[in-house]
Design a protein around this motif. Structure first.
Motif, short mmCIF file in Angstrom:
data_model
loop_
_atom_site.label_atom_id
_atom_site.label_comp_id
_atom_site.label_asym_id
_atom_site.label_seq_id
_atom_site.Cartn_x
_atom_site.Cartn_y
_atom_site.Cartn_z
N PHE A 190 0.83 -1.21 0.00
CA PHE A 190 0.00 0.00 0.00
C PHE A 190 0.86 1.26 0.00
N GLU A 191 1.99 1.22 0.68
CA GLU A 191 2.89 2.38 0.65
C GLU A 191 3.34 2.67 -0.77
N GLU A 246 0.40 4.00 -2.93
CA GLU A 246 0.04 5.39 -2.70
C GLU A 246 1.13 6.36 -3.15
N GLU A 247 2.36 5.89 -3.20
CA GLU A 247 3.45 6.75 -3.64
C GLU A 247 3.57 6.79 -5.17
N GLU A 305 -9.56 5.67 2.63
CA GLU A 305 -8.25 5.70 3.28
C GLU A 305 -7.13 5.36 2.30
N HIS A 306 -7.50 4.72 1.21
CA HIS A 306 -6.53 4.34 0.17
C HIS A 306 -7.09 4.78 -1.19
N ALA A 355 -7.68 2.70 -4.58
CA ALA A 355 -7.54 1.27 -4.33
C ALA A 355 -8.70 0.45 -4.88
N ALA A 414 -12.63 8.41 -5.99
CA ALA A 414 -11.22 8.37 -6.38
C ALA A 414 -10.95 9.32 -7.54
#
Length: 210
Positions: free
Chosen positions: A19-20, A23-24, A97-98, A101, A155
């Motif tokens: 997930f890091e 999101e990056e 939160e993501h 996603a 999104a």
């Protein structure tokens, strides 16, 4: 000083690292090799946890579903409509939160334990209101599609929330050619999600407080 032993890596650590990266750098950057490098593992070691990128993506979806408060949506003392609304709003919030996603949902069927429990809880909500199981199954599909559609729009809207200097030029600027769209956008209806869900639930024919 001699370094201490490396801590063990769990599947949750791997999903968090995925997930890091997501999101990056976006979904295309999530890969077995990329996550392995982030955690200091070899790709071979990663394969002992996830055999493919698809399996990793499905685990990421499962993590989102695992954060749902299903207890609040399973209380038999609460009316069925309130239970369904709570569950739908919670799923939307977890995906928020993501951002982006929701594209991971296309990585495979929603057949993980947490995703299936979400579906089971929706079914319980509808059948507790007196809906036959066959109709409850159709209603569950409709609500899930509605929520995932709303998440997709969320999104897309989040992707436009940038500084004016960085914002892409609009594809079409003749707003007067679309007066209803322009007027609707100015309404700023923060309750559009809940209102739309209620209209969808109205179509299933059960009384709101059944």
């Amino acid at each position: 000083m001699k370094p201490g032993p490396r801590r063990s890596i769990s599947q949750a650590d791997i999903v968090d690292a995925a997930f890091e990266i997501f999101e990056e750098k976006g979904g295309d950057a999530v890969s077995i090799r990329g996550v392995a490098a982030r955690l200091g593992l070899t790709p071979t070691a990663m394969y002992t946890y996830f055999t493919s990128k698809n399996a990793l993506q499905r685990a990421m979806v499962e993590q989102v579903f695992s954060k749902l408060d299903l207890a609040a949506a399973s209380d038999p003392s609460v009316a069925w409509r309130a239970r369904v609304r709570t569950l739908a709003a919670d799923l939307r919030a977890r995906f928020a939160e993501h951002p982006g996603a929701v594209v991971l949902v296309a990585s495979g069927p929603l057949d993980g334990r947490h995703a299936l429990t979400f579906g089971e809880t929706l079914l319980e909500g509808f059948t507790s209101g007196g809906m036959p199981l066959a109709d409850a199954a159709r209603a569950t599909v409709a609500v899930r599609a509605y929520v995932l559609g709303a998440i997709t729009l969320d999104a897309a809207a989040a992707g436009t929330d940038t500084d004016a200097a960085d914002a892409p030029a609009p594809l079409w600027t003749e707003a007067t050619q679309h007066p209803l769209t322009e007027s609707a956008a100015l309404l700023g209806d923060d309750d559009a999600f809940a209102t739309g869900l209620d209209r969808l639930l109205d179509g299933f024919g059960l009384p709101p407080a059944a």
